[in-house]
Design a protein around this motif. Structure first.
Motif, PDB file in Angstrom:
ATOM      1  N   GLU A   1       0.705  -1.310   0.149  1.00 43.82           N
ATOM      2  CA  GLU A   1      -0.011  -0.006   0.042  1.00 43.82           C
ATOM      3  C   GLU A   1       0.811   1.163   0.061  1.00 43.82           C
ATOM      4  OE1 GLU A   1      -2.715   0.071   3.666  1.00 43.82           O
ATOM      5  OE2 GLU A   1      -1.710   1.987   3.896  1.00 43.82           O
ATOM      6  N   THR A   2       2.022   1.060   0.696  1.00 43.60           N
ATOM      7  CA  THR A   2       2.652   2.325   0.845  1.00 43.60           C
ATOM      8  C   THR A   2       3.450   2.664  -0.387  1.00 43.60           C
ATOM      9  OG1 THR A   2       3.051   1.979   3.253  1.00 43.60           O
ATOM     10  CG2 THR A   2       4.708   3.358   2.171  1.00 43.60           C
ATOM     11  N   ILE A   3       4.002   1.735  -1.076  1.00 48.86           N
ATOM     12  CA  ILE A   3       4.977   1.741  -2.282  1.00 48.86           C
ATOM     13  C   ILE A   3       3.794   2.167  -3.326  1.00 48.86           C
ATOM     14  CG2 ILE A   3       6.374   0.509  -3.870  1.00 48.86           C
ATOM     15  CD1 ILE A   3       7.314  -0.774  -1.151  1.00 48.86           C
ATOM     16  N   GLN A   4       2.806   1.474  -3.472  1.00 44.90           N
ATOM     17  CA  GLN A   4       1.791   1.780  -4.528  1.00 44.90           C
ATOM     18  C   GLN A   4       1.362   3.296  -4.286  1.00 44.90           C
ATOM     19  OE1 GLN A   4      -1.276  -0.993  -4.237  1.00 44.90           O
ATOM     20  NE2 GLN A   4      -0.224  -2.411  -5.571  1.00 44.90           N
ATOM     21  N   TYR A   5       1.255   4.016  -3.107  1.00 49.96           N
ATOM     22  CA  TYR A   5       0.732   5.276  -2.819  1.00 49.96           C
ATOM     23  C   TYR A   5       1.781   6.199  -3.305  1.00 49.96           C
ATOM     24  CZ  TYR A   5      -3.556   5.607  -0.477  1.00 49.96           C
ATOM     25  OH  TYR A   5      -5.188   5.917  -0.174  1.00 49.96           O
ATOM     26  N   LEU A   6       3.096   5.691  -3.165  1.00 52.27           N
ATOM     27  CA  LEU A   6       4.436   6.529  -3.504  1.00 52.27           C
ATOM     28  C   LEU A   6       4.595   6.528  -5.062  1.00 52.27           C
ATOM     29  CD1 LEU A   6       6.925   5.326  -0.809  1.00 52.27           C
ATOM     30  CD2 LEU A   6       6.173   7.811  -1.317  1.00 52.27           C
ATOM     31  N   ASP A   7       3.643   5.405  -5.895  1.00 50.73           N
ATOM     32  CA  ASP A   7       4.123   5.393  -7.275  1.00 50.73           C
ATOM     33  C   ASP A   7       5.538   4.887  -7.555  1.00 50.73           C
ATOM     34  OD1 ASP A   7       3.418   5.257  -9.914  1.00 50.73           O
ATOM     35  OD2 ASP A   7       3.891   7.068 -10.375  1.00 50.73           O
TER      36      ASP A   7
ATOM     37  N   GLN B   1       6.116  13.626  -0.804  1.00 49.86           N
ATOM     38  CA  GLN B   1       5.366  12.486  -0.414  1.00 49.86           C
ATOM     39  C   GLN B   1       3.910  12.688  -0.408  1.00 49.86           C
ATOM     40  OE1 GLN B   1       7.846  10.428  -0.180  1.00 49.86           O
ATOM     41  NE2 GLN B   1       7.751   9.616   2.006  1.00 49.86           N
ATOM     42  N   PRO B   2       3.296  11.660  -0.933  1.00 46.97           N
ATOM     43  CA  PRO B   2       1.755  11.978  -0.757  1.00 46.97           C
ATOM     44  C   PRO B   2       0.987  11.909   0.518  1.00 46.97           C
ATOM     45  CG  PRO B   2       2.282   9.735  -1.504  1.00 46.97           C
ATOM     46  CD  PRO B   2       3.594  10.334  -1.365  1.00 46.97           C
ATOM     47  N   GLU B   3      -0.173  12.061   0.603  1.00 46.70           N
ATOM     48  CA  GLU B   3      -0.838  11.703   1.698  1.00 46.70           C
ATOM     49  C   GLU B   3      -1.098  10.419   1.903  1.00 46.70           C
ATOM     50  OE1 GLU B   3      -4.962  13.246   4.073  1.00 46.70           O
ATOM     51  OE2 GLU B   3      -5.163  12.756   1.901  1.00 46.70           O
ATOM     52  N   PHE B   4      -0.680   9.523   2.944  1.00 46.09           N
ATOM     53  CA  PHE B   4      -0.910   8.038   2.860  1.00 46.09           C
ATOM     54  C   PHE B   4      -2.147   7.824   3.349  1.00 46.09           C
ATOM     55  CE2 PHE B   4       3.750   8.672   2.982  1.00 46.09           C
ATOM     56  CZ  PHE B   4       4.135   7.790   1.833  1.00 46.09           C
ATOM     57  N   LYS B   5      -2.434   6.316   3.324  1.00 44.11           N
ATOM     58  CA  LYS B   5      -3.659   5.691   3.528  1.00 44.11           C
ATOM     59  C   LYS B   5      -4.273   6.144   5.139  1.00 44.11           C
ATOM     60  CE  LYS B   5      -6.373   1.573   3.322  1.00 44.11           C
ATOM     61  NZ  LYS B   5      -6.667   0.467   2.871  1.00 44.11           N
TER      62      LYS B   5
ATOM     63  N   ARG C   1      -4.408   5.334  -4.081  1.00 46.37           N
ATOM     64  CA  ARG C   1      -4.358   6.793  -4.301  1.00 46.37           C
ATOM     65  C   ARG C   1      -5.567   7.361  -5.410  1.00 46.37           C
ATOM     66  NH1 ARG C   1       1.526   9.299  -5.313  1.00 46.37           N
ATOM     67  NH2 ARG C   1       0.534  11.381  -5.962  1.00 46.37           N
ATOM     68  N   ARG C   2      -5.566   6.492  -6.469  1.00 46.58           N
ATOM     69  CA  ARG C   2      -6.333   6.874  -7.616  1.00 46.58           C
ATOM     70  C   ARG C   2      -7.941   7.134  -7.194  1.00 46.58           C
ATOM     71  NH1 ARG C   2      -7.824   9.847 -11.398  1.00 46.58           N
ATOM     72  NH2 ARG C   2      -8.749   9.237 -13.094  1.00 46.58           N
TER      73      ARG C   2
ATOM     74  N   THR D   1      -8.224  -4.382 -14.873  1.00 43.45           N
ATOM     75  CA  THR D   1      -7.655  -2.878 -14.825  1.00 43.45           C
ATOM     76  C   THR D   1      -7.343  -2.726 -13.321  1.00 43.45           C
ATOM     77  OG1 THR D   1      -9.275  -2.282 -16.461  1.00 43.45           O
ATOM     78  CG2 THR D   1      -8.198  -0.485 -15.144  1.00 43.45           C
ATOM     79  N   ASP D   2      -6.264  -2.206 -13.108  1.00 43.72           N
ATOM     80  CA  ASP D   2      -5.739  -1.702 -11.810  1.00 43.72           C
ATOM     81  C   ASP D   2      -6.243  -0.371 -11.369  1.00 43.72           C
ATOM     82  OD1 ASP D   2      -4.247  -3.893 -11.443  1.00 43.72           O
ATOM     83  OD2 ASP D   2      -2.424  -3.162 -12.385  1.00 43.72           O
ATOM     84  N   ALA D   3      -6.272  -0.029 -10.330  1.00 41.11           N
ATOM     85  CA  ALA D   3      -7.031   1.087  -9.802  1.00 41.11           C
ATOM     86  C   ALA D   3      -6.017   2.321 -10.272  1.00 41.11           C
ATOM     87  CB  ALA D   3      -7.020   1.383  -8.433  1.00 41.11           C
TER      88      ALA D   3
END
Ligand code: ADP
Ligand code: ZN
Ligand code: MG
Length: 482
Positions: A176-182, A296-300, A325-326, A361-363
């Motif tokens: 989740e963290t790494i996906q949020y970071l793209d 850094q994005p806002e994390f989950k 994130r999307r 399809t991925d989010a």
């Protein structure tokens, strides 16, 4: 006499970073090209070629380190890990042994309402190897270097996990963290995230760790869970039988539900590590770290708290729509356009998920806009279309092509508004065509109305509001009773 054991698990997780180019050359990292089309002298190990570090790899590695509470190493460098294998054309892998880019972090996991920190020993950068392809017919082996030099980070945890549930929670948190970071799509089944699971057991209450084995070849959470169960049982049986667990690397076969030894555990010295003389040390300045922090994005976890305050949705709904994130981006955008939060959340949780599964399809690849989803919600609210039509419009216009749903409704003449004259006439027709049902209704059998509604919906080709149909039927029945 049966003894009680505690399970001890530490993970080594490899993640392929999604940079456009490889770690030490300009070749594409794209997956699935024809064999050996994304190669150059550097990543195919030609003598005399020289590696140049891709700055973006360092950016992504540091961003993962910051998100997992690590210290960033200010003077980091690369080392050669020497070994021969046909998918490794240099006969060494460029990795980091002495000064990994990140150290001493942790992530917080939550299992059955209990939170706990799993410590991260280090995160280092390295290059991926090529791939061997075995032809089962001719028994020949081919090598494809497209993956050679694709950037990896290896996240090494401390042996802090005590159950399969904790392992899965830890991996989910990393993903989740790494996906949020793209920084990666983290797909276990495609190998962009690979977990090696170190397992040992010890008698409950014992301070000392038991001898561990390392399990490889795990490409789903299910396989990881089954492997842990299998390995714990295997080790218990050995110990209870008076034997000793041997430290080794084992390959899990998920189809058979068994494991077999791959090789005895090698030591760092077996690899004759030494500093790579072709690469300069990486000096990480305060400014560089600050720059990455700022992006850094806002994390989950933070997003969940904010959504709870702002939108008053249930914990379950919030967990779903912050799953990527999307999705969160579309949700917030649609609400900002004026659509009702709960209704937007429903579209994202039900129809969107269904179509994502159906179309694989991925989010993060969802292409419809928040604006068009908001418009769709408002078309239903204003009774321009009913729920059944809305699903069609969502699938055909919004989800697949991001077409303005109002335009789609107009172009296809789907609006159910302003047709009350026509609808009344059709209800009339339905009464004439179903005298038996009408009689039943008049005799108190409310269920018989289904036949009338069905007739009307069919005549109208679904282009009407069922509540309105019901209202007209009741009105007509009442007038017949008088
Ligand atoms: P090596 O130096 O042999 O690679 P490490 O100490 O770096 O071994 O550990 C590798 C991985 O194994 C780490 O993720 C660590 O948490 C885990 N690990 C170490 N000892 C144990 C143990 N006794 N039981 C389970 N996991 C362990
Ligand atoms: Zn290359
Ligand atoms: Mg180690």
């Amino acid at each position: 006499m049966s003894r009680e054991y505690e399970v001890v698990i530490g993970l080594e997780v490899h993640v392929e970073l999604n940079t456009k180019t490889k770690i030490f050359c300009g070749c594409s990292t794209e997956f699935g090209g024809a064999p050996n089309t994304h190669v150059c002298p550097v990543c195919s190990g030609m003598p005399g070629s020289l590696p140049v570090l891709n700055r973006e790899v360092v950016n992504k590695a540091i961003s993962v380190g910051l998100a997992t509470n690590c210290e960033i190493t200010r003077n980091s460098k690369f080392d050669r890990k020497n070994y021969f294998y046909p998918d490794n054309p240099q006969n060494y892998q460029i990795s980091q042994l002495y000064y990994p880019i990140c150290r001493n972090g942790h992530v917080t996991i939550s299992v059955q309402g209990k939170t706990k920190d799993v410590r991260i020993h280090e995160i280092h950068m390295e290059e991926d190897a090529g791939k061997l392809i075995h032809d089962p017919v001719t028994d020949d082996t081919y090598v494809d270097f497209n993956r050679s030099g694709v950037p990896l980070i290896e996240i090494v945890s401390e042996p802090d996990m005590r159950s399969a549930d904790e392992v899965i929670a830890y991996l989910e948190k990393l993903r989740e963290t790494i996906q949020y970071l793209d920084a990666s799509d983290c797909k276990l089944n495609e190998g962009s995230m690979r977990a090696d699971v170190n397992i040992s057991i010890r008698e409950m209450g014992s301070e000392e760790f038991g001898t561990r084995t390392e399990s490889k070849n795990l490409n789903s959470f299910k396989a990881i869970r089954r492997c842990i169960e299998g390995e714990v049982k295997r080790q218990k049986d050995i110990i209870e039988g008076g034997g000793k667990v041997v430290q080794e690397t084992r390959r899990w076969d998920d189809d058979k539900g068994t494991s077999s030894p791959m090789r005895s555990k090698e030591d760092a010295q077996d690899y004759r590590y030494f500093p790579d003389p072709d690469l300069v040390p990486i000096m990480v300045s305060d400014e560089w770290i600050e720059e990455i922090k700022a992006s850094q994005p806002e994390f989950k976890d933070e997003k969940k708290v904010r959504y709870k305050e702002m939108y008053g949705l249930s914990d379950y709904d919030i967990d779903q729509i912050t799953g990527s994130r999307r999705l969160g981006e579309i949700f917030e955008g649609a609400v900002a356009e004026g659509a009702d939060p709960k209704k937007v959340a429903n579209w994202l949780m039900v129809e969107t998920q269904r179509l994502m599964k159906e179309t694989n399809t991925d989010a993060d690849k969802l292409k419809f806009s928040a604006k068009n989803l908001a418009k769709l919600v408002m078309l239903v609210d204003s009774k321009e279309i009913n729920n059944a039509l809305a699903k069609e419009v969502f699938e055909k216009a919004v989800f697949s092509d991001d077409i303005d749903p109002a335009k789609y409704v107009a172009d296809n003449n789907l609006s159910i508004k302003g047709d009350s004259g026509e609808l009344e006439a059709v209800v009339e027709k339905a009464f004439d065509a179903n005298p038996k049902a009408v009689e039943d209704i008049l005799n108190g059998k409310g269920k018989a109305a289904g036949a009338i509604v069905g007739f009307v919906m069919k005549e109208m080709r679904g282009k009407c509001d069922p509540a309105e149909v019901n209202r007209l039927i009741i009105e007509k029945i009442e007038s017949m009773k008088e």
